[in-house]
Design a protein around this motif. Structure first.
Motif, short mmCIF file in Angstrom:
data_model
loop_
_atom_site.label_atom_id
_atom_site.label_comp_id
_atom_site.label_asym_id
_atom_site.label_seq_id
_atom_site.Cartn_x
_atom_site.Cartn_y
_atom_site.Cartn_z
N THR A 56 92.24 -11.74 39.47
CA THR A 56 92.90 -11.95 38.17
C THR A 56 92.08 -12.83 37.22
O THR A 56 92.37 -12.88 36.04
CB THR A 56 94.26 -12.63 38.38
OG1 THR A 56 94.04 -13.91 38.97
CG2 THR A 56 95.18 -11.81 39.28
N LYS A 59 97.06 -8.62 34.47
CA LYS A 59 95.88 -9.47 34.66
C LYS A 59 95.11 -9.05 35.91
O LYS A 59 94.53 -9.88 36.63
CB LYS A 59 96.25 -10.96 34.72
CG LYS A 59 96.96 -11.46 33.46
CD LYS A 59 97.23 -12.95 33.53
CE LYS A 59 97.98 -13.44 32.30
NZ LYS A 59 99.43 -13.16 32.32
N GLN A 117 96.30 -7.74 38.75
CA GLN A 117 97.02 -7.76 40.03
C GLN A 117 98.20 -6.78 40.01
O GLN A 117 98.97 -6.74 39.05
CB GLN A 117 97.52 -9.16 40.32
CG GLN A 117 98.30 -9.25 41.63
CD GLN A 117 98.44 -10.68 42.11
OE1 GLN A 117 97.63 -11.17 42.88
NE2 GLN A 117 99.45 -11.34 41.64
N GLY A 130 99.20 -13.56 37.23
CA GLY A 130 99.29 -12.11 37.26
C GLY A 130 100.63 -11.68 37.81
O GLY A 130 101.53 -12.51 38.02
#
Ligand code: SF4
Length: 574
Positions: free
Chosen positions: A82, A412, A414, A437
Motif C-alpha cells: 500500500t 491503496k 490492498q 488501505g
C-alpha cells in the motif's frame, strides 16, 4: 515496576542493543508503538524493501497479564503493498513471551547479507545464520525451530513468499500448540524477507510475567470483563462455529463478496457456512471446532480441520478466507478452500489478497468461475515461482494490471475484505479512509441487535460510525486485545469501563472513560501524518469507481456515500 525495553537489532552490522522505553512511548504497545516508531524513524519516501525501512514487532499493553484474549502481536512497517504505514497483528505465543522478558518491542533495522534468524532469551539477542531454513514452508520452519530450541518458544517467521518478496506475503506467528497464525495484511512478509530475516525465536524460560502493583484491582476487573464477554450472545457463536458463522449472516444481508464483487449473495453459501463446517468436523478425527490461538483466549473462535484420516489440513479456517477464496471465486467446496488456505499459510501469504487475485484471474478467463481444482493448482504455482504463481502472490492490483482487468476491488493497493461496501457502507467508509488501505479490522460496521437503528445501507451518516470504530479498534490493537473480545464492550458500556479498569490496573495509573478514544485518535493521527508525508491525498481515500457505478443485485444498492462525507473522516491535519 520494572522498566520495559525495546530491543534494537541492526541486521546490516549484526549488532543489537536494548533501550529503556521512555517518553511518549511509555504506556504504549501493539499498533500504537509500531506506528509511532515507524513514523518517528522511517523516512516516508523510502523504498519499503530497502534498508531504510524498519520492521517493528510489538507486544500489546496487556501482553503477559491475566486479561482475557490479550497477547496479540503487532507487526509494523511501511508497506510494500500500500506504501502506507502498516500494522497487522496475529495471536500466537510471542507477545506473552516478550512481555515476560520485559521487552515491549523489537526493531529490526538494515539488511543482513546472509539469511539469518534472531533468537531472544533472558541472556539477550543472538543473530544466527539460518541457511538450513531457506525456502522452508512455515510449518517446516516451525518444526525445525522446535527441534533446535525446544517447545518453550514463540516463533515469528516468513515462508518462501516473503523470501521472494511477494507483495501479498505475510508474517506468521505460532500458536502455543504450534499452528501458524498469520499477520496477513500489507505485504509485511516481504519487508522481513528483504531484510534476509527468516525467523525470530523468543524463549522466556526463567522469566516471569509483568509485575502488577494492584493485583486485587486487576483480578476484579478481569473477572467482570471475562464474565461480560462470555455472557454476550456472540460468545456461543464463536465457540460453536468460529468466524465462519459470518458466512450465513453476511450472505443474508446481501454483502458477501461474490464473483469478484459483482453480487452480494452466493448460491453455495450453505455449503461453506459455519454450520456446514462444524458438521464436517464432527465426522473427522482430530478436527477441533473450538481451538484457541493464544493461551489467554476464552472465546476459542479458531478451529482445526482434518481430512478423513485425521491429518490436519489447516488450522484457522476463517470467514475472510471462505469469502474471498470461496464465494468471491464462486468456489463452494470447503475441502478445496481449506487446502488453498493451507498452502497460503505454508508459503506465507494473505488469503484475502490471494482470493481477490484468483477472482481477478477468473474475470480475465485464466480459469473458470467456481473451478476449485484449477484455483488450487494456480495457488500451488506460487511455491514454484512460475509467472502465474508470482502474479497471484503479488496481489490483486498486480494481477489486474498483468491481465488487463479494470474491476479490481482494492483501496491503496490492498484487496477489500469479505464485506461488499454496497451492503455495509460504514465498512466501505473504513476501507476508503483507513490509514492502511482496505482493512476491515480497522473498523467493520456490522449491524448489531444492540444498535437496531443503524442502517448499514444508508448513504449518509456512515462517516461518524466508521470514524468511531477506527478509533476504537486502533486502541484495541494497541492493547493487543483480540478484537472479538472487544466487540461486547461496544454494546455494553459497563464492559468497556471494566476493560479500561483492566488497563488502569496493568499500567498502575487512573484512566477515565475517554481513555480508549484518546489513545485511538493519537494512533490514527500518527499514521495519517506519515501517509501525508508519503504523499497520500484525500482523493486516495476512495473506493474503486465500479462500486458507485454498478448496482449490487442482492440489495439494489450502489456505494453512494458522498466524497464530502468520506473526507470528513480525515480532516486535513495542520
Ligand atoms: S477469539 Fe479467536 S482470534 Fe481471538 S484470541 Fe481466541 S482464537 Fe484467537
Amino acid at each position: 515496576m520494572k522498566k520495559k525495553k525495546i530491543a534494537r537489532i541492526n541486521l546490516s552490522s549484526s549488532s543489537s542493543q536494548f533501550e529503556t522505553v521512555e517518553g511518549r512511548y511509555l504506556n504504549l504497545g501493539g499498533r500504537g508503538l509500531t506506528s509511532n516508531l515507524i513514523a518517528d524513524e522511517v523516512p516516508p519516501q523510502c523504498d519499503p524493501l530497502g534498508p531504510e525501512n524498519k520492521l517493528v514487532v510489538a507486544a500489546g499493553i496487556l501482553a503477559g497479564t491475566s486479561v482475557p484474549n490479550s497477547g496479540r502481536l503487532s507487526v509494523g512497517a511501511k508497506s510494500p503493498l500500500t506504501h502506507t504505514i502498516k500494522e497487522a497483528n496475529a495471536g500466537g505465543a510471542v507477545a506473552r513471551k516478550l512481555a515476560n522478558l520485559g521487552i515491549q518491542a523489537l526493531v529490526f533495522e538494515g539488511i543482513s547479507k546472509e539469511p539469518v534468524s534472531v533468537v531472544i532469551d533472558s541472556k539477550g539477542v543472538s543473530i544466527v545464520q539460518s541457511d538450513d531454513l531457506n525456502d522452508s514452508l512455515i510449518s517446516e520452519c516451525i518444526e525445525k525451530l522446535r527441534n533446535t530450541y525446544g517447545d518453550d518458544i514463540g516463533i515469528v517467521s516468513i515462508g518462501p513468499a516473503g523470501e521472494k518478496r511477494m507483495l501479498a506475503s505475510a508474517v506468521a506467528t505460532a500458536t502455543p500448540d504450534f499452528f501458524p497464525r498469520i499477520a496477513a495484511r500489507g505485504g509485511l512478509g516481504a519487508v522481513m524477507g528483504a531484510k534476509n530475516l527468516k525467523a525470530v525465536v523468543v524463549d522466556d524460560r526463567g522469566c516471569f510475567p509483568p509485575e502488577i502493583k494492584d493485583k486485587a484491582l486487576l483480578k476484579s476487573a478481569v473477572k467482570a470483563f471475562s464474565q461480560g464477554i462470555m455472557a454476550h450472545p456472540l460468545a456461543e457463536g464463536f465457540k460453536n462455529f468460529g468466524t465462519p458463522m459470518l458466512v450465513g449472516l453476511v450472505n443474508e444481508i446481501g454483502a458477501i463478496p461474490t464473483k469478484n464483487f459483482s453480487r452480494g449473495r452466493f448460491a453455495g453459501a450453505d455449503k461453506i457456512s459455519g454450520e456446514a463446517i462444524a458438521e464436517m468436523m464432527k465426522a473427522r478425527p482430530n478436527s477441533n471446532p473450538s481451538h484457541r490461538c493464544m493461551s489467554s483466549c476464552i472465546l476459542r473462535c479458531s478451529n482445526v480441520l482434518t481430512d478423513a484420516a485425521g491429518e490436519v489440513i489447516v488450522s484457522g479456517l476463517e470467514y475472510e478466507t471462505l469469502a474471498l477464496v470461496g464465494s468471491n471465486c464462486m468456489i463452494d467446496d470447503v475441502e478445496i478452500i481449506a487446502r488453498i488456505n493451507r498452502i497460503c499459510n505454508d508459503v506465507g501469504l494473505d488469503t484475502m489478497e490471494v482470493g481477490a487475485s484468483i477472482a481477478v484471474a477468473m474475470e480475465a478467463g485464466v480459469l473458470e468461475w467456481g473451478d476449485g481444482p484449477a484455483a488450487l493448482e494456480l495457488v500451488r504455482e506460487i511455491s514454484t515461482g512460475s509467472d502465474r504463481g508470482r502474479m497471484i502472490g503479488n496481489g490483486c492490483v498486480y494481477a489486474g494490471k498483468i491481465l488487463g482487468i479494470e474491476r479490481i476491488p482494492h483501496v491503496k493497493g490492498q484487496a477489500l475484505a469479505g464485506y461488499d461496501p454496497r451492503g455495509l457502507k460504514g465498512t466501505g467508509v473504513t476501507y476508503a479512509t483507513s490509514p492502511m488501505g482496505a482493512d476491515h479490522t480497522c473498523g467493520n460496521a456490522l449491524p448489531s441487535p444492540a444498535n437496531p437503528d443503524y442502517d448499514p445501507t444508508a448513504p449518509a451518516g456512515q462517516a461518524p460510525v466508521s470514524k468511531f470504530l477506527q478509533s476504537y479498534f486502533a486502541a484495541i490493537d494497541t492493547l493487543g486485545l483480540c478484537l472479538f473480545a472487544s466487540l461486547p464492550a461496544l454494546d455494553i458500556p459497563e464492559l468497556k469501563q471494566q476493560l479500561i479498569e483492566c488497563v488502569a490496573a496493568v499500567l498502575d495509573e487512573p484512566l477515565d472513560q475517554g481513555y480508549l478514544e484518546r489513545l485511538g485518535q493519537m494512533v490514527l493521527q500518527t499514521e495519517r501524518k506519515f501517509n501525508d508525508a508519503v504523499g497520500f491525498k484525500p482523493e486516495d481515500d476512495r473506493l474503486p469507481l465500479f462500486f458507485s457505478e454498478e448496482t449490487l443485485s442482492s440489495n439494489e444498492q450502489r456505494f453512494d456515500v458522498s466524497n464530502e462525507e468520506l473526507d470528513s473522516v480525515n480532516p486535513i491535519l495542520s
